[in-house]
Structure formats: C-alpha cells, structure tokens
Design an enzyme around this catalytic site. Structure first.
Site, mmCIF file in Angstrom:
data_model
loop_
_atom_site.group_PDB
_atom_site.id
_atom_site.type_symbol
_atom_site.label_atom_id
_atom_site.label_comp_id
_atom_site.label_asym_id
_atom_site.label_seq_id
_atom_site.Cartn_x
_atom_site.Cartn_y
_atom_site.Cartn_z
ATOM 1 N N LYS A 74 0.856 -1.191 0.000
ATOM 2 C CA LYS A 74 0.000 0.000 0.000
ATOM 3 C C LYS A 74 0.890 1.238 0.000
ATOM 4 O O LYS A 74 1.958 1.245 0.634
ATOM 5 C CB LYS A 74 -0.906 -0.036 1.241
ATOM 6 C CG LYS A 74 -1.936 1.081 1.297
ATOM 7 C CD LYS A 74 -2.899 0.900 2.465
ATOM 8 C CE LYS A 74 -3.925 2.003 2.574
ATOM 9 N NZ LYS A 74 -4.871 1.808 3.687
ATOM 10 N N SER A 149 -9.801 2.018 2.835
ATOM 11 C CA SER A 149 -8.910 2.752 1.966
ATOM 12 C C SER A 149 -7.888 1.885 1.211
ATOM 13 O O SER A 149 -7.263 2.383 0.277
ATOM 14 C CB SER A 149 -8.136 3.791 2.790
ATOM 15 O OG SER A 149 -7.318 3.167 3.750
ATOM 16 N N SER A 173 -9.921 -0.502 6.969
ATOM 17 C CA SER A 173 -9.409 -0.357 5.600
ATOM 18 C C SER A 173 -8.752 -1.578 4.985
ATOM 19 O O SER A 173 -8.475 -1.573 3.792
ATOM 20 C CB SER A 173 -8.414 0.787 5.552
ATOM 21 O OG SER A 173 -9.107 1.980 5.443
HETATM 22 N N1 GLN Z 1 -13.121 4.409 6.563
HETATM 23 C C1 GLN Z 1 -12.404 4.737 7.748
HETATM 24 C C2 GLN Z 1 -11.930 6.183 7.697
HETATM 25 O O1 GLN Z 1 -12.146 6.824 6.731
HETATM 26 C C3 GLN Z 1 -11.268 3.795 7.988
HETATM 27 C C4 GLN Z 1 -10.101 4.032 7.114
HETATM 28 C C5 GLN Z 1 -8.903 3.192 7.454
HETATM 29 O O2 GLN Z 1 -9.004 2.141 8.083
HETATM 30 N N2 GLN Z 1 -7.735 3.682 7.054
HETATM 31 O O3 GLN Z 1 -11.352 6.670 8.608
#
Ligand code: GLN
Length: 483
Positions: A74, A149, A173
């Site tokens: 990532k 994400s 995410s």
């Molecule tokens: N959707 C969540 C956020 O926007 C989690 C994102 C993540 O785990 N990086 O914070």
C-alpha cells in the site's frame, strides 16, 4: 494448497524461476491495471533484478519461505524505491529515504516488490474515491468501488495482479475492501506489527494488515512481519509461531458469539449467507452462543471524533516546507503554509483536519474528545465481558456488497457504513474478513473478531472454514473486458 505453498513448491522444484514468476505478474499488471487504476507505481526496473538475485539464492539452497515471492505494498508504507504518495497530491513526488520496518522484514526474507497500490488519501475513506490518483475499480464489476482505503491492494489481489498485498487498517481499511473484492483481509492486534514507516493517520488505531486469498497465507506473511521494533514504542515481542500456531487445529474447543439481533437487520440475502456460514462452523464442532454487542453507533461517533483528532495532529507536519508539495503562489511564510495545505490536500482530508482541530479545541475538548475516549474505554470493558463466554465474535464486515462508483454522496452515510469494523480498532483487537458468498454476483464477507493477542484463533477459524468452502479461491476476473 494455498497460493504461497504452491508458489514455493514451483520455485523450489524449479518448474518456475523467480524471474518468470515476477515477469508473469508484471505482464498481468501491464494488461489489466489500466482497467483498475489500482497501482500508483510499478517496480518495472528493479523487480526483475531482485528476482534474479532470489533465483541465485534458491539455486544455492538458501531460500526461505518467502524467497522470490512477489508482493505489492500500500502506498502509505515507506519504500526506498518508488514514491510513497499516500494517495495525496501533497506527497505525489515523495521519495522515502528508508523502508518501513515491515517492508524491510519482507524484503530481507526475499520478497520482490511489484509496486505500490492506490488508496484513499492518507487512508481516509471507505470507497477509494478519495485518491489524488483517481478512483480504483472493483475487478468483479468495474462500475463498483473496491472499498477503501486499501482498495488498490484488494483489487490487485482479487484480480491476480499480485499474489499478496499489504494494507493498513485504521477503521476497517483492510477488512472492508477484502469483503468487497472477495478475498481475505486481516488486521492483527495493535502492537504486533511495527508502525515505523507507515505514514501515520490515527496512531492509536493504525495497524498494517495483509490481503490474500487464503487465511493461511495471511498467517505466514504476518508472522514474517511481526515483532518488537525499537523504532516503534507500541510494538510488542511476538513468539515465532504467534500467528501460525493453531492453523491446522479443529474447532471443537472454540465458542463463537453471535448477536442475532444485529444479524437480523441485514438483508435477507446476507442473512442467508450468514446462516450457511454458521452451519459450516457448527458442523466443524464450534459452539455457537448468543451475545449482545455494545452499541455500534456509539463506536462510529467515538471513532469519528478520535481518528480526525489524531489525523489533524499527524498531518500538521505537511506544511510545504519540510517535504512534499509546496505552493508556488505564496508571498509570506503564513501564506506558504496555508496555500501548500489548501492546494495539496483533498476535500475529505481537509474535512477531517477541520473536525479534528475543532474537537481538540480547549472549549470543545470535554464535550467531544474526552467523551469519545470514555466511550472507547467502555467499549473495551463491554467486549471484555463478552469474551468471558466466547472465544470470538462473528459479525458482518459491511452491511452490503460494494456500492456503485459515486453512489455514496454524503460523508455521514459513508462513516456509518464503517459500523462493524471500527470496534476492533477502538479496542486494539484483531479482526479478519473472509468471503462467504455472493449477492447479485458481488462478493460478500463475514468478519471474525477476537480478544487482543488471540489472532491465531481467528486464523485457525478461517483456515478451517476455507478447508470446507471455495469462496476464497481465485476467480478468473476481467476476462475479455476492454479499457
Ligand atoms: N473508513 C475509515 C476512515 O475513513 C477507515 C479508514 C482506514 O481504516 N484507514 O477513517
């Protein structure tokens, strides 16, 4: 046989060389990434040279489990080759001088880096529509999001552009995109993997995770990355078999908790898949017990106060001076800060920074930040009570399959869709998402969550499930689709 074991066997018995293996994946990336937009950078030049070195090690009999096996990272994990952009304009040309500890560990064990995957900017989002580098598409249907994400990582594993990928999970995410793309994704217990070199979003929540087809492969990759790192004070020592010790054990000693009321709120199709999943577990001897989960809406409220607060603090370092994007339109130092950040950050990141600074303001601190910390502590207490009676909890990863691109317009709806995943991050607990079927041709996942440092039980339970089912097996996707 799992993908890791299959590839290991081919490399060891020389039916395939590491160079051939890497070439195969680079070709797949070349043909299909334009459909998915899932890689931000591809390691075309150095990957083959690295694979060649790995072939030499294999020939000399010096291969470990991971020598010559490709992986994608990532793009919020620092790598000393390729850029580390975090999906943001502000870091779009950023070249890290060092590797994240987990990246180094995998490299030292012989893994070849294929490229860096697209993501919601700084990890903020649930659809991968908030990347400076554009939207990522779901390989099951290009009109749908892959989740976020870590959407790029999930899409490339599902579509076979890499056997494995790392992700990061601050509020779901790794798990939610795994569910939307029909693969397995695990967020280990907070502290088991070093966060050094993972660009910080919410430091008390962030953890690196793995996306793969088989839970078994997740276990071996996590094991290779785990352990105390003196560069991350929150990391803990882990045994050499911390993640892998019970992969082959049956489930007769395990009790799985299920919140029937929660499941009854899902769609009829999702409930049917859950019933079938529970039946597989019962057949394997696991005991099922009714539980009542704490209020998950409160978890959403708590997370969306605390995570932006930490993000606002962590992202203060992007000021246009030390590194990253610098505005060309500033006349004073104040203007340089303001314009670099205004031009460099996307809308969702700015929203989080505004919320974060608001809840941390002296006048608001008690009403928001302090209250949210109390909710966080209470959630942990409630879960500890539940774990007195069960070993793990089965719940959805997300209420639905992947939505269509552009379907989620209102941020609060998107935040609420994280309802089932946030609780693991708020409590530091391990949680894994694994495919349990499809609804209207799109994959759907279930989630298992356990008490802190019981990661091996989750991996054991999903391995057992995957020995009896085929939902996790790689699918032929993107056949005959044109860009
Ligand atoms: N959707 C969540 C956020 O926007 C989690 C994102 C993540 O785990 N990086 O914070």
């Amino acid at each position: 046989m799992s993908i890791l074991k299959t590839l290991r066997q081919k490399l060891d018995d020389k039916t395939m060389s590491a160079v051939e293996l890497t070439t195969t994946y680079l070709k797949e990336i070349k043909h299909k990434n334009n459909l998915l937009n899932a890689f931000i950078s591809v390691n075309e030049t150095k990957a083959l040279a690295h694979a060649k070195e790995m072939d030499d090690l294999i020939t000399k009999g010096k291969a470990t489990l991971l020598t010559g096996i490709p992986i994608a990272h990532k793009d919020n994990l620092c790598t000393d080759i390729l850029t580390t952009t975090c999906g943001s304009k502000i870091l779009s040309n950023y070249q890290s001088p060092f590797n994240a500890t987990v990246v180094d560990k995998l490299k030292n064990q012989g893994m070849t880096l294929l490229g860096k995957t697209n993501m919601d900017e700084f990890g903020m989002g649930s659809t991968n529509e908030h990347s400076f580098f554009g939207v990522v598409k779901n390989p099951y249907d290009l009109h749908h999001v892959p989740g976020g994400s870590s959407g790029g990582s999930a899409a490339v594993v599902a579509a076979g552009l890499t056997p494995f990928a790392t992700g990061s999970d601050t509020g779901g995410s790794v798990r939610q995109p795994a569910s939307f793309c029909g693969i397995t994704g695990i967020k280990p217990s907070y502290g088991t993997l070093s966060r050094y070199g993972l660009v910080a979003y919410g430091s008390s929540f962030d953890q690196v995770g793995i996306l793969a087809h088989y839970a078994e492969d997740c276990a071996y990759l996590l094991q290779a990355m785990a352990g105390k790192d003196k560069k991350d004070g929150t990391s803990i020592p882990t045994d050499p078999d911390f993640f892998t010790k019970s992969l082959q054990q049956d489930l007769t000693n395990l009790t799985i908790g299920i919140d029937g009321q929660l499941l009854s709120k899902l769609s009829a199709e999702a409930q049917t898949l859950f019933q079938a999943c529970i039946a597989v577990y019962q057949k394997q001897g696991a005991k099922i017990k009714d539980i009542q989960l704490p209020d998950l809406q409160a978890a959403v409220s708590s997370y969306y106060v605390l995570a932006p607060a930490e993000a606002a603090t962590n992202l203060a370092r992007f000021d246009g001076v030390r590194y990253g994007y610098r505005s060309q339109h500033a006349n004073t130092l104040d203007e340089l800060y303001i314009k670099s950040r205004t031009e460099g950050f996307g809308a969702e990141v700015k929203r989080r920074i505004v919320i974060g600074n608001y809840v941390l303001a002296a006048s608001q601190y008690d009403a928001y930040y302090h209250k949210a910390q109390q909710v966080r502590a209470k959630l942990k207490q409630d879960l500890d009570m539940i774990y007195q009676n069960v070993d793990m909890i089965l719940l959805p990863t997300a209420a639905t399959t992947a939505p269509k691109l552009g379907a989620q317009k209102d941020p609060v709806t998107t935040y609420l869709s994280d309802m089932y995943t946030l609780i693991a991050n708020l409590t530091g607990a391990p949680a894994i998402s694994f495919p349990i079927g499809q609804i209207e041709h799109m994959p759907f996942g279930a989630q298992l969550m356990a008490n802190n440092f019981q990661d091996h039980l989750l991996l054991q339970a999903v391995c057992a499930f995957q020995r009896q089912t085929a939902f996790h097996l790689p699918q032929q996707l993107l056949q005959g689709v044109n860009a």
